[in-house]
Design a protein around this motif. Sequence first.
Motif, short mmCIF file in Angstrom:
data_model
loop_
_atom_site.label_atom_id
_atom_site.label_comp_id
_atom_site.label_asym_id
_atom_site.label_seq_id
_atom_site.Cartn_x
_atom_site.Cartn_y
_atom_site.Cartn_z
N TYR A 35 40.12 61.69 39.15
CA TYR A 35 40.86 63.27 39.37
C TYR A 35 40.03 64.03 40.12
O TYR A 35 38.50 63.88 39.81
CB TYR A 35 41.32 63.75 38.20
N GLN A 37 38.87 68.15 40.55
CA GLN A 37 39.27 69.61 39.99
C GLN A 37 38.62 70.73 41.04
O GLN A 37 37.31 70.53 40.88
CB GLN A 37 39.08 69.72 38.47
N GLY A 42 43.46 73.53 38.13
CA GLY A 42 43.64 72.14 37.37
C GLY A 42 43.29 71.00 38.05
O GLY A 42 42.65 70.94 39.10
N CYS B 23 53.64 76.08 28.79
CA CYS B 23 53.46 74.80 29.83
C CYS B 23 55.10 74.36 30.13
O CYS B 23 55.87 74.07 29.08
CB CYS B 23 52.63 73.78 29.42
N TRP B 34 48.19 68.69 25.66
CA TRP B 34 47.29 69.75 25.89
C TRP B 34 45.82 69.68 25.69
O TRP B 34 45.51 68.80 24.65
CB TRP B 34 47.57 70.95 24.97
N TYR B 35 44.97 69.95 26.56
CA TYR B 35 43.60 69.74 26.71
C TYR B 35 42.96 71.25 26.64
O TYR B 35 43.34 72.13 27.29
CB TYR B 35 42.89 69.00 27.83
N LEU B 90 44.23 73.38 29.74
CA LEU B 90 45.00 72.53 30.58
C LEU B 90 46.23 71.74 30.05
O LEU B 90 45.87 71.08 29.03
CB LEU B 90 43.92 71.53 31.40
N CYS B 91 47.33 71.83 30.71
CA CYS B 91 48.64 71.27 30.20
C CYS B 91 48.70 70.19 31.27
O CYS B 91 48.35 70.31 32.43
CB CYS B 91 49.69 72.25 30.07
N ALA B 92 49.47 68.94 30.81
CA ALA B 92 49.29 68.05 31.53
C ALA B 92 50.91 67.19 31.11
O ALA B 92 51.35 67.51 29.93
CB ALA B 92 48.42 66.89 31.73
N GLN B 103 48.49 61.41 35.01
CA GLN B 103 48.91 62.64 34.49
C GLN B 103 48.94 63.68 35.63
O GLN B 103 47.96 63.56 36.48
CB GLN B 103 48.04 63.10 33.49
N TYR B 104 49.79 64.70 35.38
CA TYR B 104 49.97 65.92 36.37
C TYR B 104 49.53 67.16 35.57
O TYR B 104 50.25 67.34 34.74
CB TYR B 104 51.41 65.99 36.91
N PHE B 105 48.50 67.91 36.36
CA PHE B 105 48.04 68.86 35.44
C PHE B 105 48.74 70.19 35.98
O PHE B 105 48.79 70.48 37.03
CB PHE B 105 46.68 68.86 35.69
#
Lengths: 111, 114
Positions: A35, A37, A42, B23, B34-35, B90-92, B103-105
């Motif tokens: 990923y 960032q 995000g 979210c 949730w992170y 951060l939500c994913a 995952q999509y954040f």
Amino acid sequence: SQELEQSPQSLIVQEGKNLTINCTSSKTLYGLYWYKQKYGEGLIFLMMLQKGGEEKSHEKITAKLDEKKQQSSLHITASQPSHAGIYLCGARKGGSYIPTFGRGTSLIVHP
Amino acid sequence: DVKVTQSSRYLVKRTGEKVFLECVQDMDHENMFWYRQDPGLGLRLIYFSYDVKMKEKGDIPEGYSVSREKKERFSLILESASTNQTSMYLCASSVPTSGHHEQYFGPGTRLTVT
């Protein structure tokens, strides 16, 4: 638990230079994700590797998973300021769909 | 394109307040996460949910709770905010497709507790 070590922790390069970021695990990786960032934002999914020896490319970014599936490298060719950000690797724990993440590599590219 | 949105980009709360982070994802994903992200510690999983009304604790659930009443919405609740909960949240979301679980954040919420 699966620990993912990323190296280096930070990297500052001149525009146009090539660079490599590594992600190493003490256990076999089941699905390795990369990923990116942008600072303060995000995460954006770059690519996923599953098979030993697999290599994938997206524009000027190439990622490879070694044969033993315990290390992945991400290589950027001819870096640009738009490549700046934090790169994180993630890997699933065994059969779980939940990834754990490395601590990230911060990349700065000077124009 | 998958879109994950979070209710606030920046939030400042006082110690002891109850805080809600919302979210929403628009792709009918089963899994939501949730992170929190802190310098030097990376991303740490607080809670996740694999279906409506289902939730599982992650690595650091203490001081947090979650709610998932609808498939598209996953809320993180800080019952009594403390200064050590100052962080980037951060939500994913993700969906198991062909064994892939990328995952999509969301863009993240930077929470400051004073």
